[in-house]
Motif scaffolding. Structure first.
Motif, PDB file in Angstrom:
ATOM      1  N   ASN A  49     -19.409   9.903 -12.397  1.00  0.00           N
ATOM      2  CA  ASN A  49     -20.497   9.353 -11.517  1.00  0.00           C
ATOM      3  C   ASN A  49     -21.081  10.227 -10.817  1.00  0.00           C
ATOM      4  O   ASN A  49     -21.636   9.962  -9.578  1.00  0.00           O
ATOM      5  N   TYR A  91     -19.496  -1.256   9.728  1.00  0.00           N
ATOM      6  CA  TYR A  91     -18.726  -1.837   8.552  1.00  0.00           C
ATOM      7  C   TYR A  91     -19.962  -1.856   7.516  1.00  0.00           C
ATOM      8  O   TYR A  91     -21.206  -1.559   7.862  1.00  0.00           O
ATOM      9  N   TYR A 150     -13.685  11.500 -12.845  1.00  0.00           N
ATOM     10  CA  TYR A 150     -14.251  10.263 -12.183  1.00  0.00           C
ATOM     11  C   TYR A 150     -15.557  10.682 -11.299  1.00  0.00           C
ATOM     12  O   TYR A 150     -16.432  10.181 -11.435  1.00  0.00           O
ATOM     13  N   PHE A 191     -18.659 -10.446   1.342  1.00  0.00           N
ATOM     14  CA  PHE A 191     -19.080  -8.843   1.079  1.00  0.00           C
ATOM     15  C   PHE A 191     -17.710  -8.123   0.795  1.00  0.00           C
ATOM     16  O   PHE A 191     -17.770  -7.266  -0.407  1.00  0.00           O
ATOM     17  N   CYS A 192     -16.632  -8.665   1.164  1.00  0.00           N
ATOM     18  CA  CYS A 192     -15.349  -7.907   0.737  1.00  0.00           C
ATOM     19  C   CYS A 192     -14.935  -8.048  -0.442  1.00  0.00           C
ATOM     20  O   CYS A 192     -14.439  -7.460  -1.258  1.00  0.00           O
ATOM     21  N   PHE A 237       0.756  -1.373  -0.062  1.00  0.00           N
ATOM     22  CA  PHE A 237      -0.025   0.069   0.007  1.00  0.00           C
ATOM     23  C   PHE A 237       0.885   1.301  -0.064  1.00  0.00           C
ATOM     24  O   PHE A 237       1.407   1.621   0.836  1.00  0.00           O
ATOM     25  N   LEU A 274     -14.659   1.498   1.417  1.00  0.00           N
ATOM     26  CA  LEU A 274     -15.937   0.986   0.807  1.00  0.00           C
ATOM     27  C   LEU A 274     -16.235  -0.270   0.750  1.00  0.00           C
ATOM     28  O   LEU A 274     -17.398  -0.710   1.125  1.00  0.00           O
ATOM     29  N   SER A 275     -15.282  -1.019   0.725  1.00  0.00           N
ATOM     30  CA  SER A 275     -15.769  -2.736   0.593  1.00  0.00           C
ATOM     31  C   SER A 275     -15.562  -3.200   2.110  1.00  0.00           C
ATOM     32  O   SER A 275     -15.731  -4.529   2.167  1.00  0.00           O
ATOM     33  N   HIS A 293     -14.918  -2.354  -6.561  1.00  0.00           N
ATOM     34  CA  HIS A 293     -15.694  -1.140  -6.401  1.00  0.00           C
ATOM     35  C   HIS A 293     -14.952  -0.276  -5.356  1.00  0.00           C
ATOM     36  O   HIS A 293     -15.637   0.861  -5.075  1.00  0.00           O
ATOM     37  N   ASP A 294     -13.781  -0.622  -4.718  1.00  0.00           N
ATOM     38  CA  ASP A 294     -13.527   0.156  -3.691  1.00  0.00           C
ATOM     39  C   ASP A 294     -11.955   0.675  -4.104  1.00  0.00           C
ATOM     40  O   ASP A 294     -11.192   0.349  -4.364  1.00  0.00           O
ATOM     41  N   PRO A 295     -12.301   2.024  -4.308  1.00  0.00           N
ATOM     42  CA  PRO A 295     -11.180   2.877  -4.932  1.00  0.00           C
ATOM     43  C   PRO A 295      -9.817   2.702  -4.266  1.00  0.00           C
ATOM     44  O   PRO A 295      -8.709   2.755  -4.830  1.00  0.00           O
ATOM     45  N   LEU A 296      -9.776   2.658  -2.867  1.00  0.00           N
ATOM     46  CA  LEU A 296      -8.588   2.611  -2.058  1.00  0.00           C
ATOM     47  C   LEU A 296      -7.874   1.319  -2.174  1.00  0.00           C
ATOM     48  O   LEU A 296      -6.793   1.122  -1.963  1.00  0.00           O
ATOM     49  N   VAL A 297      -8.787   0.252  -2.702  1.00  0.00           N
ATOM     50  CA  VAL A 297      -8.149  -1.122  -2.813  1.00  0.00           C
ATOM     51  C   VAL A 297      -7.817  -1.540  -3.938  1.00  0.00           C
ATOM     52  O   VAL A 297      -6.711  -2.061  -4.357  1.00  0.00           O
ATOM     53  N   ASN A 327      -8.122   8.340  -9.913  1.00  0.00           N
ATOM     54  CA  ASN A 327      -8.590   8.724  -8.518  1.00  0.00           C
ATOM     55  C   ASN A 327      -8.079  10.001  -8.661  1.00  0.00           C
ATOM     56  O   ASN A 327      -7.073  10.732  -8.591  1.00  0.00           O
ATOM     57  N   ARG A 338     -17.257  -6.540  -3.240  1.00  0.00           N
ATOM     58  CA  ARG A 338     -17.049  -5.053  -3.116  1.00  0.00           C
ATOM     59  C   ARG A 338     -15.803  -4.452  -3.484  1.00  0.00           C
ATOM     60  O   ARG A 338     -15.431  -3.222  -3.771  1.00  0.00           O
ATOM     61  N   GLY A 339     -14.673  -5.486  -3.481  1.00  0.00           N
ATOM     62  CA  GLY A 339     -13.163  -5.131  -3.841  1.00  0.00           C
ATOM     63  C   GLY A 339     -13.097  -4.427  -5.100  1.00  0.00           C
ATOM     64  O   GLY A 339     -12.518  -3.150  -4.806  1.00  0.00           O
ATOM     65  N   CYS A 399      -9.462   3.325  -9.171  1.00  0.00           N
ATOM     66  CA  CYS A 399     -10.854   3.616 -10.161  1.00  0.00           C
ATOM     67  C   CYS A 399     -10.328   4.300 -11.253  1.00  0.00           C
ATOM     68  O   CYS A 399      -9.451   5.096 -11.580  1.00  0.00           O
ATOM     69  N   LEU A 425     -10.494  -2.436   4.305  1.00  0.00           N
ATOM     70  CA  LEU A 425      -9.429  -1.866   5.085  1.00  0.00           C
ATOM     71  C   LEU A 425     -10.130  -1.104   6.204  1.00  0.00           C
ATOM     72  O   LEU A 425     -11.269  -0.517   6.141  1.00  0.00           O
ATOM     73  N   LYS A 472     -18.602  14.496  -2.093  1.00  0.00           N
ATOM     74  CA  LYS A 472     -17.298  13.925  -2.099  1.00  0.00           C
ATOM     75  C   LYS A 472     -16.295  14.654  -1.980  1.00  0.00           C
ATOM     76  O   LYS A 472     -14.994  14.210  -2.127  1.00  0.00           O
ATOM     77  N   GLY A 506     -15.354   6.712  -1.027  1.00  0.00           N
ATOM     78  CA  GLY A 506     -14.276   5.848  -0.765  1.00  0.00           C
ATOM     79  C   GLY A 506     -12.985   6.156  -1.864  1.00  0.00           C
ATOM     80  O   GLY A 506     -12.061   5.194  -1.795  1.00  0.00           O
ATOM     81  N   THR A 507     -13.035   7.501  -2.214  1.00  0.00           N
ATOM     82  CA  THR A 507     -11.661   7.649  -3.232  1.00  0.00           C
ATOM     83  C   THR A 507     -10.652   8.106  -2.372  1.00  0.00           C
ATOM     84  O   THR A 507      -9.383   8.080  -2.685  1.00  0.00           O
TER      85      THR A 507
END
Lengths: 360, 457
Positions: B275, A255, B271, B244-245, A58, A300-301, B251-255, B262, B248-249, B258, A304, A82, A344-345
């Motif tokens: 959206n 969560y 972005y 769930f994770c 990361f 978002l997911s 769709h999660d910009p930090l994971v 970003n 959604r993974g 995007c 983390l 946002k 979530g950005t």
């Protein structure tokens, strides 16, 4: 001894006995409850998560630094667009920023110091804040140069001790508050009427979060009594309670699925509580992390968990595997508040070093 | 001991868990076998025993906690800042230098938690000693403190000076090495408890937090209720997180990042434009999300609009409108409650209503009964019934419909835009209009209200 004194002494004796017997009854019931909860605990989260792919390396950096507060930043919240945020500080200043451009758009000075709570209204047209004034006030946001923001201020909530947290519900017309007086309360913004109050914490309530559920009826709060409590907004009753932390709970956050929530505490750990299993299911801690976690939020997911600590750092946790993915340095004093943006950005952290940082 | 003008009342020692943890760390650092390597440090003509170097401290922390050097340096710095380790040379600044600079461990007598809060009288004596010894060359902020204390404790000033002289006399009788060490220890303690202006005050607290008053009655009531509740096995609950994770993974910009980029990283807000809450062509990821859960579909204004169209084709659009009206009631202003309840009744529940909703008779009876004394939750049962109807029946059919499949096929995946390499040709960041500037969206239906309330882009 006079008859009156004898009577008082007898009553006092009864009171003590009653207190002692209440205490032992409470203890024994708590023990039974723990036994019941343990019966269905057949596996640990990190075991189940063994087959999940590990996260990559990361690299998160500060992408924006917001300077402008003259004192400790205590709280912040994102606007639904946002990019805008509201932040509040120890010197009474509340500022609304477009954090993408770092421009300040609005500023208001509260009549009190230590503004510990602030929130952005869902419409983006108002903000709420409060602190040592024991109140929560709503300010409509206006771009009219001739209008003084403070003039349209509406006093909504009244507590008997400091305001520690506030949040709008699904509309601009209701606010949920948490206070140092040990209670939470739901208010009608327009009239200032108290719609429901929530009693049960044995000490200051420090944080709250609304559940993202379909039926939108519950919220969780955390306090100095080391308890996290889930409340039914309609009836005012506590529907679930968890007491596994060893010190004050500074922050609670659901969560994303709404089936669990995370907490950050002065005992230097963050924990995950599952609402269906009705128990704590994970602890996020490390021997080298000594200082309290002041605020937590999920990506978002939900994979983390970002947590800001009193030793100026931010730790990023893998929620499923329980490991610490990354440690972020940058702030020069306590991190007091942390929220992930609505899409979530990025996430924003506020600190006692007078600045806010947006990380991505 | 007089308490002073210093930090606002904070927590008593017992409630500062981080101090106790730091103390455990420094104690294990001083372990003769497992601790940091000790050596004697020569300072001019004096030899000080039990000294350690900054680099040894950092290395020990790196190994003990299995962390990176950066983290170990940070942890070491924190220990020094709190006065648990002090520099032997230049004790004015409590920083950890990761080199040969000598440090020593603070004596427990001067631990922050032992002697807390710091007493004004003790500080007065300390400053008086400094004053006498260096013949009045206190640093600026110390001079200020000294003068203030002199005014405040004027009545006891003779005591202060007497104590100061006595302590100096006793110190002269010690060996030079001991004298030096004790002076360092004391100085460190005061640097922590009375920091110079500009230095972070590590002992600063939030306004006083209350102590706990046990509420046994509440606990008993709660436990009794809780013992009767149904719980789900951990294995089931935990599996749910995994699915769930993983769903959604992407769709999660930090994971997962995007597309196109970003905005915070590339300085390009494309972005957000793509959206925006109400956009003609939603992205593929967005349309996919409508299939994750009914709530996800309803929360997206574009998704909800398409779903409304679909219901319209099936002549059940009034269900969604009814649900929206109920939401408006639940989250509306208190004063509006009677009006809203009446409007909903007239439009959706009354016999022969224009947009009558089909609720089972028992729920309808209960609802009509409740309408006699309208409150904001009076339509909860009916709302839930209609919500579940849509969720279990209309929603799955929507997902299987040609309409949805068409939307999914049409939806595009944006191309990646890399961050510009040359920062000076960066695009100017545009300020989008603040939601506060825009007029509120106008709603067509009588009882319908703004769904998501998140403004128009």
């Amino acid at each position: 001894m006079s008859p009156r004194h004898r009577q008082m002494a007898t009553e006092a004796l009864h009171e003590n006995e009653t207190l002692a017997s209440l205490k032992s009854e409470a203890e024994s019931l708590k023990g039974k409850l723990e036994e019941e909860r343990a019966k269905l605990h057949d596996v640990e989260l990190h075991q189940v998560a063994e087959r999940v792919e590990a996260l990559g390396q990361f690299v998160m950096k500060t992408r924006r630094t917001l300077k402008g507060h003259g004192n400790k930043v205590l709280c912040m919240d994102w606007c639904k667009d946002k990019r805008r945020i509201v932040s509040s500080s120890q010197d009474g200043k509340v500022i609304v920023w477009d954090s993408f451009t770092t421009n300040k758009e609005h500023a208001v000075t509260m009549p009190c110091t230590w503004v510990m709570a602030c929130a952005y209204a869902p419409s983006g047209c108002a903000i709420a804040c409060g602190g040592l004034d024991n109140k929560c006030s709503v300010y409509p946001l206006t771009f009219d140069k001739n209008e003084n923001m403070a003039a349209k201020k509406k006093s909504v909530a009244m507590h008997t001790n400091y305001l520690s947290a506030c949040s709008f519900t699904n509309s601009d017309m209701q606010i949920l508050t948490a206070s140092g007086d040990g209670t939470c309360a739901l208010w009608d913004v327009e009239s200032g009427q108290l719609l429901q109050s929530f009693h049960g914490h044995g000490a200051d309530v420090l944080c709250l979060d609304l559940a993202p559920s379909e039926t939108g009826n519950t919220f969780v709060s955390g306090g100095c009594d080391k308890k996290a409590m889930v409340w039914d907004m309609r009836s005012g009753q506590c529907v679930q309670a968890f007491e596994t932390h060893e010190s004050d709970i500074n922050s609670v956050r659901y969560y994303p699925s709404g089936d669990a929530f995370a907490s950050g505490s002065d005992d230097a750990t963050c924990r995950l509580y599952d609402l269906r299993a009705d128990r704590e299911v994970a602890i996020y801690s490390k021997e080298s992390i000594i200082f309290g976690a002041s605020s937590v939020d999920f990506s978002l997911s939900g994979r983390l968990l970002f947590a800001g600590y009193n030793d100026y750092t931010i730790n990023v946790w893998d929620v499923l595997k329980g490991s610490r993915v990354s440690i972020l340095f940058g702030h020069e004093n306590r991190v007091s508040t942390l929220r992930v943006s609505p899409d979530g950005t990025a996430f924003c952290s506020g600190s006692w070093d007078h600045t806010l940082r947006v990380w991505a | 001991m007089a308490a002073g003008p210093a930090p606002p009342p904070g927590r008593p020692r017992a409630q500062m868990p981080h101090l106790r943890k730091m103390e455990r760390v420094v104690v294990s650092m001083q372990d003769p076998d497992q601790g940091v390597k000790m050596r004697s440090q020569r300072l001019l003509v004096t030899v000080i025993p039990h000294a350690v170097t900054g680099s040894d401290v950092v290395q020990w922390l790196t190994q003990k906690f299995c962390v990176s050097e950066e983290e170990a340096r940070h942890l070491g710095a924190v220990l020094v800042q709190h006065g648990y380790i002090y520099p032997l040379r230049d004790p004015r600044s409590l920083v950890l230098r990761p080199d040969e600079t000598p440090y020593r461990f603070q004596t427990p007598y001067f631990w922050t938690s032992t002697l807390w809060p710091a007493a004004e009288l003790d500080y007065a004596i300390y400053l008086a000693k400094k004053n006498i010894r260096k013949q009045g060359t206190l640093v600026d902020y110390e001079k200020e403190y000294y003068d203030r204390l002199h005014t405040k404790i004027n009545h006891a000033w003779d005591l202060v000076l007497m104590q100061a002289r006595e302590q100096l006399r006793a110190a002269k009788q010690r060996r030079k090495g001991d004298r030096l060490v004790i002076a360092c220890q004391e100085q460190t303690y005061w640097l922590v408890n009375r920091p110079p202006p500009g230095a972070p005050s590590v002992l600063e607290q939030s306004p006083g937090r209350g102590s706990c008053a046990a509420s046994h009655v509440h606990m008993i009531e709660y436990c009794r209720r809780a013992l009767g509740r149904t719980r789900v096995k951990s294995s089931v609950c935990l599996e749910a997180y995994l699915s769930f994770c993983s769903q959604r993974g992407p769709h999660d910009p930090l994971v997962s990042g995007c597309l196109p980029s970003n905005p915070w990283i590339s300085d390009n807000d494309a972005y957000w434009v793509m959206n925006a809450p109400t956009v003609v062509a939603p992205t593929k990821l967005r349309v996919e999300r409508w299939g994750f859960s009914f709530r996800e579909l309803l929360e997206d204004p574009v998704g909800r609009a398409h779903f409304m169209d679909f219901l319209g084709k099936e002549f059940s659009g009034e269900n969604l409108s009814f649900w929206e009206a109920c939401e408006e009631l639940r989250y509306g202003a208190q004063a509006q409650v009677p009006t809203l309840v009446d409007a909903v009744y007239q439009q959706f529940l009354a016999p022969g209503a224009a947009r009558w909703v089909n609720i089972d008779s028992r729920t309808m009876e209960r609802t009509l009964e409740g309408l006699r004394q309208p409150h904001r939750y009076v339509l909860d049962d009916a709302q839930l019934h209609i919500y579940m109807l849509m969720k279990k029946d209309s929603y799955p059919r929507f997902l299987k419909s040609d309409m949805y499949k068409g939307l999914l096929a049409e939806a595009g995946i944006p191309l990646e835009t890399k961050k510009r390499v040359f920062p000076f040709s960066r695009r100017p960041r545009h300020s989008g209009p603040s939601p506060a500037l825009l007029p509120a969206p106008v709603e067509p239906t009588a009882a319908g209200g703004p769904g998501g309330g998140d403004g128009v882009a």
